[in-house]
Design a protein around this motif. Sequence first.
Motif, PDB file in Angstrom:
ATOM      1  N   PRO A   1      15.828   0.787   9.835  1.00  0.00           N
ATOM      2  CA  PRO A   1      16.325  -0.350  10.617  1.00  0.00           C
ATOM      3  C   PRO A   1      16.504  -1.569   9.717  1.00  0.00           C
ATOM      4  CG  PRO A   1      14.012   0.061  11.081  1.00  0.00           C
ATOM      5  CD  PRO A   1      14.485   1.221  10.258  1.00  0.00           C
ATOM      6  N   GLU A   2      17.247  -2.546  10.187  1.00  0.00           N
ATOM      7  CA  GLU A   2      17.526  -3.723   9.364  1.00  0.00           C
ATOM      8  C   GLU A   2      16.251  -4.510   9.060  1.00  0.00           C
ATOM      9  OE1 GLU A   2      19.057  -6.685   7.105  1.00  0.00           O
ATOM     10  OE2 GLU A   2      19.924  -4.736   7.608  1.00  0.00           O
ATOM     11  N   GLN A   3      15.307  -4.533   9.981  1.00  0.00           N
ATOM     12  CA  GLN A   3      14.060  -5.269   9.783  1.00  0.00           C
ATOM     13  C   GLN A   3      12.875  -4.338   9.983  1.00  0.00           C
ATOM     14  OE1 GLN A   3      14.272  -8.597  12.517  1.00  0.00           O
ATOM     15  NE2 GLN A   3      15.587  -9.770  11.151  1.00  0.00           N
ATOM     16  N   PHE A   4      11.841  -4.545   9.186  1.00  0.00           N
ATOM     17  CA  PHE A   4      10.646  -3.716   9.265  1.00  0.00           C
ATOM     18  C   PHE A   4       9.499  -4.463   8.598  1.00  0.00           C
ATOM     19  CE2 PHE A   4      13.497  -2.413   5.847  1.00  0.00           C
ATOM     20  CZ  PHE A   4      12.724  -2.603   4.716  1.00  0.00           C
ATOM     21  N   THR A   5       8.313  -3.902   8.678  1.00  0.00           N
ATOM     22  CA  THR A   5       7.167  -4.494   7.990  1.00  0.00           C
ATOM     23  C   THR A   5       6.619  -3.501   6.969  1.00  0.00           C
ATOM     24  OG1 THR A   5       5.577  -3.709   9.647  1.00  0.00           O
ATOM     25  CG2 THR A   5       6.532  -5.913   9.969  1.00  0.00           C
ATOM     26  N   ILE A   6       5.975  -4.055   5.938  1.00  0.00           N
ATOM     27  CA  ILE A   6       5.328  -3.259   4.890  1.00  0.00           C
ATOM     28  C   ILE A   6       3.876  -3.700   4.795  1.00  0.00           C
ATOM     29  CG2 ILE A   6       5.262  -2.683   2.436  1.00  0.00           C
ATOM     30  CD1 ILE A   6       7.739  -1.575   3.668  1.00  0.00           C
TER      31      ILE A   6
ATOM     32  N   LEU B   1       0.841  -1.188   0.000  1.00  0.00           N
ATOM     33  CA  LEU B   1       0.000   0.000   0.000  1.00  0.00           C
ATOM     34  C   LEU B   1       0.881   1.245   0.000  1.00  0.00           C
ATOM     35  CD1 LEU B   1      -2.795  -1.057   2.516  1.00  0.00           C
ATOM     36  CD2 LEU B   1      -2.833  -1.097   0.015  1.00  0.00           C
ATOM     37  N   LYS B   2       0.569   2.154  -0.896  1.00  0.00           N
ATOM     38  CA  LYS B   2       1.413   3.343  -1.057  1.00  0.00           C
ATOM     39  C   LYS B   2       1.355   4.274   0.141  1.00  0.00           C
ATOM     40  CE  LYS B   2      -0.248   4.257  -5.172  1.00  0.00           C
ATOM     41  NZ  LYS B   2      -0.489   4.986  -6.444  1.00  0.00           N
ATOM     42  N   ASP B   3       0.345   4.119   1.015  1.00  0.00           N
ATOM     43  CA  ASP B   3       0.327   4.955   2.212  1.00  0.00           C
ATOM     44  C   ASP B   3       1.237   4.405   3.308  1.00  0.00           C
ATOM     45  OD1 ASP B   3      -1.179   2.793   3.043  1.00  0.00           O
ATOM     46  OD2 ASP B   3      -3.002   3.928   3.423  1.00  0.00           O
TER      47      ASP B   3
ATOM     48  N   SER C   1     -11.009  -9.200   0.296  1.00  0.00           N
ATOM     49  CA  SER C   1      -9.713  -8.546   0.461  1.00  0.00           C
ATOM     50  C   SER C   1      -9.370  -8.481   1.939  1.00  0.00           C
ATOM     51  CB  SER C   1      -9.713  -7.144  -0.145  1.00  0.00           C
ATOM     52  OG  SER C   1     -10.606  -6.291   0.539  1.00  0.00           O
ATOM     53  N   PHE C   2      -8.090  -8.412   2.222  1.00  0.00           N
ATOM     54  CA  PHE C   2      -7.635  -8.187   3.593  1.00  0.00           C
ATOM     55  C   PHE C   2      -6.253  -7.543   3.547  1.00  0.00           C
ATOM     56  CE2 PHE C   2      -6.266 -12.512   2.539  1.00  0.00           C
ATOM     57  CZ  PHE C   2      -4.948 -12.560   2.985  1.00  0.00           C
ATOM     58  N   THR C   3      -5.917  -6.847   4.603  1.00  0.00           N
ATOM     59  CA  THR C   3      -4.601  -6.217   4.709  1.00  0.00           C
ATOM     60  C   THR C   3      -3.752  -6.983   5.710  1.00  0.00           C
ATOM     61  OG1 THR C   3      -5.406  -4.666   6.375  1.00  0.00           O
ATOM     62  CG2 THR C   3      -5.443  -3.925   4.084  1.00  0.00           C
ATOM     63  N   ILE C   4      -2.444  -6.899   5.488  1.00  0.00           N
ATOM     64  CA  ILE C   4      -1.521  -7.629   6.346  1.00  0.00           C
ATOM     65  C   ILE C   4      -0.159  -6.945   6.322  1.00  0.00           C
ATOM     66  CG2 ILE C   4      -0.809  -9.217   4.486  1.00  0.00           C
ATOM     67  CD1 ILE C   4      -0.763 -11.431   6.709  1.00  0.00           C
ATOM     68  N   ASP C   5       0.521  -6.969   7.446  1.00  0.00           N
ATOM     69  CA  ASP C   5       1.879  -6.440   7.531  1.00  0.00           C
ATOM     70  C   ASP C   5       2.861  -7.580   7.271  1.00  0.00           C
ATOM     71  OD1 ASP C   5       1.228  -3.780   8.192  1.00  0.00           O
ATOM     72  OD2 ASP C   5       0.866  -4.363  10.273  1.00  0.00           O
ATOM     73  N   LEU C   6       3.681  -7.433   6.225  1.00  0.00           N
ATOM     74  CA  LEU C   6       4.641  -8.474   5.864  1.00  0.00           C
ATOM     75  C   LEU C   6       6.045  -8.061   6.279  1.00  0.00           C
ATOM     76  CD1 LEU C   6       3.433  -9.478   2.288  1.00  0.00           C
ATOM     77  CD2 LEU C   6       2.819 -10.490   4.493  1.00  0.00           C
ATOM     78  N   PRO C   7       6.827  -9.003   6.810  1.00  0.00           N
ATOM     79  CA  PRO C   7       8.183  -8.672   7.283  1.00  0.00           C
ATOM     80  C   PRO C   7       9.190  -8.626   6.140  1.00  0.00           C
ATOM     81  CG  PRO C   7       7.709 -10.987   7.695  1.00  0.00           C
ATOM     82  CD  PRO C   7       6.447 -10.396   7.113  1.00  0.00           C
ATOM     83  N   PHE C   8      10.118  -7.668   6.223  1.00  0.00           N
ATOM     84  CA  PHE C   8      11.199  -7.546   5.251  1.00  0.00           C
ATOM     85  C   PHE C   8      12.476  -7.132   5.978  1.00  0.00           C
ATOM     86  CE2 PHE C   8       7.476  -6.938   2.603  1.00  0.00           C
ATOM     87  CZ  PHE C   8       7.810  -7.601   1.434  1.00  0.00           C
ATOM     88  N   THR C   9      13.592  -7.403   5.325  1.00  0.00           N
ATOM     89  CA  THR C   9      14.858  -6.784   5.677  1.00  0.00           C
ATOM     90  C   THR C   9      15.163  -5.743   4.607  1.00  0.00           C
ATOM     91  OG1 THR C   9      16.174  -8.350   4.393  1.00  0.00           O
ATOM     92  CG2 THR C   9      15.675  -8.942   6.698  1.00  0.00           C
ATOM     93  N   ARG C  10      16.203  -4.958   4.825  1.00  0.00           N
ATOM     94  CA  ARG C  10      16.573  -3.991   3.790  1.00  0.00           C
ATOM     95  C   ARG C  10      16.896  -4.706   2.481  1.00  0.00           C
ATOM     96  NH1 ARG C  10      19.897  -0.640   8.082  1.00  0.00           N
ATOM     97  NH2 ARG C  10      21.505  -2.173   7.627  1.00  0.00           N
TER      98      ARG C  10
ATOM     99  N   VAL D   1       2.987   2.639 -14.445  1.00  0.00           N
ATOM    100  CA  VAL D   1       1.738   3.009 -13.786  1.00  0.00           C
ATOM    101  C   VAL D   1       1.431   2.132 -12.584  1.00  0.00           C
ATOM    102  CG1 VAL D   1       0.753   4.011 -15.875  1.00  0.00           C
ATOM    103  CG2 VAL D   1       0.356   1.581 -15.369  1.00  0.00           C
ATOM    104  N   GLY D   2       2.425   1.388 -12.123  1.00  0.00           N
ATOM    105  CA  GLY D   2       2.240   0.588 -10.927  1.00  0.00           C
ATOM    106  C   GLY D   2       1.122  -0.424 -11.069  1.00  0.00           C
ATOM    107  N   GLY D   3       0.272  -0.494 -10.031  1.00  0.00           N
ATOM    108  CA  GLY D   3      -0.788  -1.489 -10.011  1.00  0.00           C
ATOM    109  C   GLY D   3      -2.082  -1.056 -10.667  1.00  0.00           C
ATOM    110  N   SER D   4      -2.070   0.054 -11.394  1.00  0.00           N
ATOM    111  CA  SER D   4      -3.317   0.532 -12.011  1.00  0.00           C
ATOM    112  C   SER D   4      -3.993  -0.510 -12.900  1.00  0.00           C
ATOM    113  CB  SER D   4      -3.061   1.814 -12.803  1.00  0.00           C
ATOM    114  OG  SER D   4      -2.658   2.855 -11.940  1.00  0.00           O
ATOM    115  N   PRO D   5      -3.262  -1.233 -13.767  1.00  0.00           N
ATOM    116  CA  PRO D   5      -3.934  -2.257 -14.585  1.00  0.00           C
ATOM    117  C   PRO D   5      -4.577  -3.353 -13.739  1.00  0.00           C
ATOM    118  CG  PRO D   5      -1.771  -1.739 -15.482  1.00  0.00           C
ATOM    119  CD  PRO D   5      -1.833  -1.102 -14.127  1.00  0.00           C
TER     120      PRO D   5
END
Length: 254
Positions: free
Chosen positions: A236-241, A148-150, A190-199, A169-173
Amino acid sequence: MKDLKIDNGQGFDFGKTALEYAKYRDIYPKELYDRLLSLGVGRPDSAWLDLGTGTGTIPRGLADHGANIIGVDISSQQIEQAKKLSEDYKNITYIACSVEDLTFADNSFDTITACQCFWYFDPKIIVDKIKRMIKPNGLFLKLYMSYLKDDPIAGESHSLVQRLNPNWVGGSPALQDLNTHYFDNPKTESFTIDLPFTRESWHGRIKACRGVLASMDQKTFQQFEEAHLKMLQQLPEQFTIKHKVFLTYYHIAK
């Protein structure tokens, strides 16, 4: 590939992203796989066709449940990676082929899925093929998942790609496709979720998107790489998106 409806007709080739897809795009959450299972995707002894399979992430995620799976993708590079990643699964077969050129017999599949890809296909061809290939009352399911872009980090990465690749145009199509129904009685969730990432993994996930390695020239990509890595050093080295998952599915009567 070029499509006037996507990125203002700018060409893109997901074969160029195959290594990044294989390493960084296996990010679908357990909650998604659980929901797919509850809908019947991957059930034991069923015949399942996954269109635009890429590196085979979704088939691998459900392969242990016993379906007989065929994954199809136009990119031979993506299929090569899918085969490497799926060596332990004897119930998955991969084919490098345009979905418009598929020639499976009528009533071949209990389930047909299209993950992150249906808007790349020619509906004038593939819709009739799906109706023909699927068994009576079979399940056809489209899946789309996007950051999500926000989300502050995702928004900054997205803005950087768009600045360097203004045709993208990103996800517009995909969002347009979510509101386009070629079959009767659509059901949507639909549902939203926070996914873990590293840099590193977030950088790899963004590199794999259509707007970066699939379409940037080498000079532009180097500019992206330098700027994005510099941005990530401030995190930080780890975060969520934050991501949103969209499901659209149909039981197709004959």
